[in-house]
Design an enzyme around this catalytic site. Structure first.
Site, PDB file in Angstrom:
ATOM      1  N   ASP A 104       0.822  -1.216   0.000  1.00 49.83           N
ATOM      2  CA  ASP A 104       0.000   0.000   0.000  1.00 49.83           C
ATOM      3  C   ASP A 104       0.855   1.264   0.000  1.00 49.83           C
ATOM      4  OD1 ASP A 104       0.904  -0.526   2.573  1.00 49.83           O
ATOM      5  OD2 ASP A 104      -1.001  -0.156   3.568  1.00 49.83           O
ATOM      6  N   ASP A 107       6.990   3.889   3.549  1.00 48.61           N
ATOM      7  CA  ASP A 107       7.183   5.014   4.449  1.00 48.61           C
ATOM      8  C   ASP A 107       8.659   5.018   4.871  1.00 48.61           C
ATOM      9  OD1 ASP A 107       6.348   7.094   6.176  1.00 48.61           O
ATOM     10  OD2 ASP A 107       5.988   5.704   7.801  1.00 48.61           O
TER      11      ASP A 107
HETATM   12  P1  IMP Z   1       7.426   1.280   6.585  1.00 47.52           P
HETATM   13  O1  IMP Z   1       7.977  -0.017   7.093  1.00 47.52           O
HETATM   14  O2  IMP Z   1       7.731   2.420   7.514  1.00 47.52           O
HETATM   15  O3  IMP Z   1       7.790   1.584   5.157  1.00 47.52           O
HETATM   16  O4  IMP Z   1       5.888   1.205   6.776  1.00 47.52           O
HETATM   17  C1  IMP Z   1       5.040   0.731   5.893  1.00 47.52           C
HETATM   18  C2  IMP Z   1       3.723   0.441   6.554  1.00 47.52           C
HETATM   19  O5  IMP Z   1       3.352   1.427   7.526  1.00 47.52           O
HETATM   20  C3  IMP Z   1       2.667   0.486   5.495  1.00 47.52           C
HETATM   21  O6  IMP Z   1       2.504  -0.767   4.909  1.00 47.52           O
HETATM   22  C4  IMP Z   1       1.457   0.967   6.256  1.00 47.52           C
HETATM   23  O7  IMP Z   1       0.771  -0.133   6.780  1.00 47.52           O
HETATM   24  C5  IMP Z   1       2.009   1.811   7.369  1.00 47.52           C
HETATM   25  N1  IMP Z   1       1.951   3.258   7.015  1.00 47.52           N
HETATM   26  C6  IMP Z   1       2.978   4.057   6.665  1.00 47.52           C
HETATM   27  N2  IMP Z   1       2.573   5.297   6.386  1.00 47.52           N
HETATM   28  C7  IMP Z   1       1.227   5.299   6.551  1.00 47.52           C
HETATM   29  C8  IMP Z   1       0.212   6.299   6.386  1.00 47.52           C
HETATM   30  O8  IMP Z   1       0.433   7.465   6.011  1.00 47.52           O
HETATM   31  N3  IMP Z   1      -1.058   5.898   6.648  1.00 47.52           N
HETATM   32  C9  IMP Z   1      -1.376   4.623   7.041  1.00 47.52           C
HETATM   33  N4  IMP Z   1      -0.459   3.661   7.198  1.00 47.52           N
HETATM   34  C10 IMP Z   1       0.839   3.994   6.962  1.00 47.52           C
HETATM   35 MG    MG Z   2       0.942  -2.136   5.106  1.00 52.35          MG
END
Ligand code: IMP
Ligand code: MG
Length: 181
Positions: A104, A107
């Site tokens: 999705d 981040d």
């Molecule tokens: P990462 O490991 O920090 O890249 O996080 C990814 C996960 O964090 C995504 O798959 C989302 O489930 C959650 N996430 C990151 N940013 C957002 C946001 O803006 N809204 C909702 N969920 C988020």
């Molecule tokens: Mg996710």
């Protein structure tokens, strides 16, 4: 949560239902051209990517299988704690598949970096990553998706599968979450 509060926190729509539809149609065509009939496995990272996967798989016309994995990145409110845990693994042996991870949002990059490393060790025929959204400003570990449909600023977003405390996944668009001033 009360309905008034639920509605109030949908601050502004940043990507409309129509824009998402259009981008997915294009992404589906690209997948068709890239894989040209080879066996593909679309792997959705739950829960956030379930809506994107559902629409993406219907935009693809090469034969594909679907797989699910559940990764939890722990949040306190809207801030990532940096802990990623695989809570449900794939059932397929991926050594016979061209795998596309369907995510999705990227981040900090931690979730996908971990998942990609893990899946590479299982020797898939190939591995690519497609994400609906990318927030490059927020990256903590280096990670680049093969395809990102939309690049967005550092907003906390909801809708189209993405949640805040498990709410808002069912919105058909992507919106910024927060108080309307
Ligand atoms: P990462 O490991 O920090 O890249 O996080 C990814 C996960 O964090 C995504 O798959 C989302 O489930 C959650 N996430 C990151 N940013 C957002 C946001 O803006 N809204 C909702 N969920 C988020
Ligand atoms: Mg996710």
């Amino acid at each position: 949560m009360k309905i008034e509060e639920y509605k109030r926190k949908i601050k502004q729509i940043i990507i409309s239902e129509e824009q998402i539809k259009e981008a997915i149609k294009e992404a589906g065509k690209e997948i068709d051209a890239l894989y040209d009939g080879r066996p593909i496995l679309l792997v959705s990272i739950l829960k956030g990517a379930f809506v994107f996967l559902a629409d993406l798989c219907r935009a693809v016309s090469v034969p594909c299988e679907i797989g699910f994995m559940c990764a939890k990145s722990y949040y306190s409110g809207t801030v990532s704690t940096g802990v990623v845990k695989i809570t449900m693994d794939l059932e397929q042996d991926i050594s016979n598949y061209h795998v596309i991870i369907v995510e999705d949002i990227i981040d900090t990059g931690r979730t996908l970096k971990d998942i990609c490393n893990m899946l590479k060790q299982r020797n898939p025929l190939s591995l690519r990553v497609i994400t609906l959204l990318d927030k490059p400003e927020r990256r903590i570990v280096e990670f680049k998706a093969d395809k990102a449909l939309f690049t967005i600023p550092d907003y906390f977003v909801i809708g189209y599968g993405l949640d805040c405390a498990e709410y808002y996944r069912s919105l058909p668009y992507i919106a910024e979450y927060g108080e309307n001033e």
